[in-house]
Design a protein around this motif. Structure first.
Motif, PDB file in Angstrom:
ATOM      1  N   LEU A 103      84.841 -28.490 -61.737  1.00  0.00           N
ATOM      2  CA  LEU A 103      83.715 -27.908 -62.457  1.00  0.00           C
ATOM      3  C   LEU A 103      82.739 -28.995 -62.911  1.00  0.00           C
ATOM      4  O   LEU A 103      81.520 -28.867 -62.728  1.00  0.00           O
ATOM      5  N   GLU A 104      83.265 -30.073 -63.518  1.00  0.00           N
ATOM      6  CA  GLU A 104      82.403 -31.144 -63.991  1.00  0.00           C
ATOM      7  C   GLU A 104      81.691 -31.828 -62.819  1.00  0.00           C
ATOM      8  O   GLU A 104      80.516 -32.192 -62.921  1.00  0.00           O
ATOM      9  N   ARG A 105      82.408 -32.002 -61.710  1.00  0.00           N
ATOM     10  CA  ARG A 105      81.794 -32.616 -60.530  1.00  0.00           C
ATOM     11  C   ARG A 105      80.666 -31.760 -59.983  1.00  0.00           C
ATOM     12  O   ARG A 105      79.599 -32.265 -59.627  1.00  0.00           O
ATOM     13  N   ARG A 106      80.923 -30.445 -59.909  1.00  0.00           N
ATOM     14  CA  ARG A 106      79.878 -29.558 -59.387  1.00  0.00           C
ATOM     15  C   ARG A 106      78.663 -29.561 -60.310  1.00  0.00           C
ATOM     16  O   ARG A 106      77.516 -29.525 -59.847  1.00  0.00           O
ATOM     17  N   ALA A 107      78.909 -29.609 -61.620  1.00  0.00           N
ATOM     18  CA  ALA A 107      77.791 -29.664 -62.572  1.00  0.00           C
ATOM     19  C   ALA A 107      76.995 -30.958 -62.408  1.00  0.00           C
ATOM     20  O   ALA A 107      75.760 -30.959 -62.437  1.00  0.00           O
ATOM     21  N   ALA A 108      77.707 -32.069 -62.223  1.00  0.00           N
ATOM     22  CA  ALA A 108      77.026 -33.356 -62.041  1.00  0.00           C
ATOM     23  C   ALA A 108      76.242 -33.379 -60.735  1.00  0.00           C
ATOM     24  O   ALA A 108      75.112 -33.884 -60.690  1.00  0.00           O
ATOM     25  N   MET A 109      76.838 -32.818 -59.668  1.00  0.00           N
ATOM     26  CA  MET A 109      76.128 -32.758 -58.391  1.00  0.00           C
ATOM     27  C   MET A 109      74.891 -31.878 -58.500  1.00  0.00           C
ATOM     28  O   MET A 109      73.836 -32.189 -57.937  1.00  0.00           O
ATOM     29  N   CYS A 110      75.002 -30.798 -59.246  1.00  0.00           N
ATOM     30  CA  CYS A 110      73.845 -29.926 -59.483  1.00  0.00           C
ATOM     31  C   CYS A 110      72.757 -30.690 -60.233  1.00  0.00           C
ATOM     32  O   CYS A 110      71.566 -30.599 -59.896  1.00  0.00           O
ATOM     33  N   MET A 111      73.178 -31.471 -61.233  1.00  0.00           N
ATOM     34  CA  MET A 111      72.227 -32.257 -62.015  1.00  0.00           C
ATOM     35  C   MET A 111      71.510 -33.274 -61.141  1.00  0.00           C
ATOM     36  O   MET A 111      70.280 -33.431 -61.213  1.00  0.00           O
ATOM     37  N   ILE A 112      72.243 -33.969 -60.296  1.00  0.00           N
ATOM     38  CA  ILE A 112      71.645 -34.963 -59.397  1.00  0.00           C
ATOM     39  C   ILE A 112      70.685 -34.283 -58.424  1.00  0.00           C
ATOM     40  O   ILE A 112      69.594 -34.792 -58.133  1.00  0.00           O
ATOM     41  N   GLY A 113      71.080 -33.104 -57.928  1.00  0.00           N
ATOM     42  CA  GLY A 113      70.212 -32.358 -57.020  1.00  0.00           C
ATOM     43  C   GLY A 113      68.909 -31.951 -57.685  1.00  0.00           C
ATOM     44  O   GLY A 113      67.826 -32.045 -57.099  1.00  0.00           O
ATOM     45  N   VAL A 114      69.011 -31.487 -58.932  1.00  0.00           N
ATOM     46  CA  VAL A 114      67.813 -31.095 -59.681  1.00  0.00           C
ATOM     47  C   VAL A 114      66.912 -32.307 -59.924  1.00  0.00           C
ATOM     48  O   VAL A 114      65.682 -32.233 -59.774  1.00  0.00           O
ATOM     49  N   LEU A 115      67.518 -33.448 -60.285  1.00  0.00           N
ATOM     50  CA  LEU A 115      66.729 -34.662 -60.493  1.00  0.00           C
ATOM     51  C   LEU A 115      66.027 -35.082 -59.208  1.00  0.00           C
ATOM     52  O   LEU A 115      64.859 -35.489 -59.225  1.00  0.00           O
ATOM     53  N   GLY A 116      66.736 -34.992 -58.082  1.00  0.00           N
ATOM     54  CA  GLY A 116      66.127 -35.336 -56.799  1.00  0.00           C
ATOM     55  C   GLY A 116      64.945 -34.443 -56.468  1.00  0.00           C
ATOM     56  O   GLY A 116      63.886 -34.916 -56.046  1.00  0.00           O
ATOM     57  N   ALA A 117      65.123 -33.125 -56.682  1.00  0.00           N
ATOM     58  CA  ALA A 117      64.032 -32.182 -56.428  1.00  0.00           C
ATOM     59  C   ALA A 117      62.866 -32.452 -57.377  1.00  0.00           C
ATOM     60  O   ALA A 117      61.691 -32.393 -56.979  1.00  0.00           O
ATOM     61  N   GLY A 118      63.193 -32.778 -58.637  1.00  0.00           N
ATOM     62  CA  GLY A 118      62.151 -33.084 -59.605  1.00  0.00           C
ATOM     63  C   GLY A 118      61.373 -34.334 -59.235  1.00  0.00           C
ATOM     64  O   GLY A 118      60.150 -34.397 -59.417  1.00  0.00           O
ATOM     65  N   LEU A 119      62.076 -35.324 -58.699  1.00  0.00           N
ATOM     66  CA  LEU A 119      61.403 -36.552 -58.273  1.00  0.00           C
ATOM     67  C   LEU A 119      60.420 -36.279 -57.133  1.00  0.00           C
ATOM     68  O   LEU A 119      59.316 -36.839 -57.102  1.00  0.00           O
ATOM     69  N   LEU A 120      60.816 -35.441 -56.199  1.00  0.00           N
ATOM     70  CA  LEU A 120      59.920 -35.065 -55.103  1.00  0.00           C
ATOM     71  C   LEU A 120      58.683 -34.348 -55.635  1.00  0.00           C
ATOM     72  O   LEU A 120      57.546 -34.637 -55.222  1.00  0.00           O
ATOM     73  N   PHE A 121      58.900 -33.405 -56.550  1.00  0.00           N
ATOM     74  CA  PHE A 121      57.783 -32.655 -57.127  1.00  0.00           C
ATOM     75  C   PHE A 121      56.859 -33.587 -57.912  1.00  0.00           C
ATOM     76  O   PHE A 121      55.631 -33.501 -57.821  1.00  0.00           O
ATOM     77  N   PHE A 122      57.454 -34.497 -58.676  1.00  0.00           N
ATOM     78  CA  PHE A 122      56.683 -35.456 -59.461  1.00  0.00           C
ATOM     79  C   PHE A 122      55.825 -36.315 -58.536  1.00  0.00           C
ATOM     80  O   PHE A 122      54.647 -36.564 -58.798  1.00  0.00           O
ATOM     81  N   ASN A 123      56.426 -36.779 -57.458  1.00  0.00           N
ATOM     82  CA  ASN A 123      55.725 -37.638 -56.501  1.00  0.00           C
ATOM     83  C   ASN A 123      54.511 -36.930 -55.916  1.00  0.00           C
ATOM     84  O   ASN A 123      53.462 -37.539 -55.688  1.00  0.00           O
ATOM     85  N   LEU A 124      54.636 -35.639 -55.706  1.00  0.00           N
ATOM     86  CA  LEU A 124      53.575 -34.875 -55.050  1.00  0.00           C
ATOM     87  C   LEU A 124      52.433 -34.532 -55.993  1.00  0.00           C
ATOM     88  O   LEU A 124      51.260 -34.542 -55.593  1.00  0.00           O
ATOM     89  N   THR A 125      52.747 -34.249 -57.244  1.00  0.00           N
ATOM     90  CA  THR A 125      51.750 -33.650 -58.143  1.00  0.00           C
ATOM     91  C   THR A 125      51.185 -34.586 -59.206  1.00  0.00           C
ATOM     92  O   THR A 125      50.133 -34.291 -59.760  1.00  0.00           O
TER      93      THR A 125
END
Length: 562
Positions: free
Chosen positions: A383-405
């Motif tokens: 559970l903790e691993r999946r939550a951490a992986m979700c967090m990293i995924g969200v940060l990655g998506a956020g970085l892409l969005f930040f880079n674009l906008t």
């Protein structure tokens, strides 16, 4: 045995990094530092006294100038290709070294996050790139030498640290690396004597410093470096100077407090995701996870900055090492000493995270990913691993969005960068319509009034100096230096060149510093306005025989050149 599947996975990642960063090269044209890079690489080594301000980064300009000549680079895009090659080489070195300690999955995940955070329009190779590479190699030499009980490898790390001072004078902070290693060894001793390592490192650093000075001496640049070194004490103690100690300390305080705050936000959102995943009711589970994801993206849009996020992850991983039981000492030592790069290298800089934060986490983030996913949260804690992986995924998506906008350094966002400038220096680079219109207007209206190869000071754009086929003279920008230092730069430039520059001003947005510069130049020789459109004005100096100077409308700009 060579793991071909690991090499294949890393090669695929490296191809992605090359494409991702390669696409970014074609956008962004800042009005500040990149102009200093270009004109410095073009002219500093052949005419150093005209812009000895650059002596703070003397080997950066010396080495890059040689590379530009070797590969016939004379455009901003060419400098960005050099930077891309640097990034790919650095990441390959990190992969080859770390694969003996951690999994390829952790290496690629960490490098991927660091690459997604590689944001900003300053993608030309510069002194921060050289500084980060030399410190990274120095850390690897120190760690590798300690792990193998080989003092000569440690000494090589000292040589690299000594040479680094000439690439960026505040890299003198690298002298603290052995002290940090000794403190780390108090908890994670790998059997190597830390005092012996420090001794050999400092011997190497002295040798590296001597080697760098000999290089300058052979090229006749030693006096330029001496002038710069003498200025440092005055600059450091000047409260009004943006490179002064007080300003730098305030910048560092802002940086570290932001990093700590961002680490707290990341941990809070991860806890919310974990709490959501523990809910038995599906609606509650989805709601809590969605709230955490939205909050993360909102904070990234308004508060986070890419380099602050990567440094925050490094901080979380560094703290996490203390909670690992039975950690392999050389690995723990490497994790902790790698923190020197993101947290110490920025010391001495007055820049914001967008400037220096791009490459500082290439070594540390892969190690942090391993600490988080392989050590702190083993596979049984699903559970903790999946939550951490979700967090990293969200940060990655956020970085892409930040880079674009988001806006790049002093540039519009990537969506707005769709226009070109009609200059060989900017060929292939897209910028905002406002930027493109301004530079094309200057090329069309101002350039005919300027003799090619003349000196120039420009109040509103450093790239304009090179785009108008001119050379820098004394003052780059009042953002960089005070009136007192500008007076000194003018005095040295006049003494060694016996020429005065054209001065191009934006009369509607003129900082006070440029009024002072015009006054100082006029004390040497009277200046007159030879072209204006009401907003932009071009000034030039010429000793006329009579008391009356020609009116602006009567001036033939070519008739009055020396």
């Amino acid at each position: 045995m060579i793991n071909l599947s690991s090499h294949k996975a890393f090669s695929i990642y490296l191809l992605f990094a090359a494409l991702f960063l390669g696409v970014q090269m074609f956008q962004g044209l800042s009005y500040l530092d990149i102009g200093m890079y270009m004109s410095g690489y073009q002219h500093f080594t052949s005419d150093p006294y005209a812009s000895y301000f650059l002596g703070q980064w003397i080997l950066t300009y010396d080495v890059t100038s040689a590379l530009c000549k070797l590969f016939s680079i004379n455009s901003f895009l060419g400098l960005r290709v050099l930077h891309l090659v640097y990034v790919l080489v650095t990441q390959t070195v990190v992969y080859l070294y770390l694969r003996q300690y951690i999994s390829t999955r952790s290496i690629i995940t960490g490098l991927l996050i660091a690459t997604l955070a590689h944001y900003g329009s300053y993608t030309e190779i510069n002194y921060n790139d050289y500084s980060a590479l030399l410190l990274l190699l120095s850390i690897l030499c120190y760690h590798g030498g300690a792990d193998r009980d080989n003092q000569w490898i440690i000494m090589m790390g000292g040589v690299l640290a000594g040479v680094a001072v000439y690439f960026r004078i505040v890299n003198i902070t690298y002298i603290c690396l052995p002290l940090c290693a000794m403190l780390i060894s108090k908890k994670w001793n790998n059997g190597h004597s830390p005092s012996n390592g420090a001794t050999f490192f400092y011997i190497g650093m002295c040798f590296g410093g001597l080697l760098g000075y000999v290089v300058l001496l052979c090229q006749g640049l030693d006096n330029v470096f001496a002038l710069t070194f003498n200025d440092i004490a005055g600059i450091s103690s000047d409260k009004s100077d943006t490179h002064g100690m007080l300003y730098v300390m305030r910048s560092m305080y802002d940086l570290y407090t932001e990093v700590v705050a961002n680490a707290g936000y990341i941990m809070l959102f991860w806890i919310i995701i974990v709490a959501g995943m523990k809910q038995t009711r599906r609606i509650m589970r989805i709601t809590l996870v969605a709230v955490a994801i939205v909050l993360t993206l909102v904070m990234m849009n308004f508060s986070f900055f890419p380099s602050n996020i990567t440094m925050a992850l490094c901080l979380i991983g560094g703290v996490g090492v203390f909670f690992i039981r039975g950690v392999y000492p050389p690995l723990a030592h490497l994790v902790m000493i790698s923190m020197f790069l993101p947290f110490v290298m920025p010391v001495g800089s007055n820049a914001e995270p967008s400037f220096y934060g791009k490459e500082t986490c290439f070594l540390t983030l892969p190690l942090v990913m391993y600490v988080l996913f392989e050590e702190l949260m083993p596979k049984k804690e699903q559970l903790e691993r999946r939550a951490a992986m979700c967090m990293i995924g969200v940060l990655g998506a956020g970085l892409l969005f930040f880079n674009l906008t988001h806006k790049q350094m002093e540039e519009g966002n990537r969506i707005a960068c769709r226009y070109t400038v009609d200059s060989p220096l900017t060929r292939g680079i897209l910028t905002t319509k406002e930027n493109a219109d301004m530079y094309n207007y200057l090329i069309r209206e101002v350039k005919p009034h300027i003799r090619q190869g003349s000196y120039m000071i420009c109040s509103f754009s450093l790239p304009a100096v090179s785009i108008l086929d001119c050379k820098p003279w004394a003052v780059y920008s009042t953002v960089y230096s005070t009136d007192r230092m500008n007076d000194r730069y003018i005095k040295v430039a006049w003494k060694h060149t016996k020429e005065l520059p054209y001065v191009l001003l934006d009369e509607e947005n003129l900082p006070d510093g440029y009024k002072h510069i015009m006054e100082e130049l006029s004390l040497i020789r009277k200046y007159q306005k030879i072209w204006t459109d009401g907003k932009y004005s071009l000034y030039y100096s010429k000793p006329y025989p009579g008391p009356e100077r020609p009116k602006i409308t009567d001036v033939d700009p070519y008739r009055h050149h020396p």
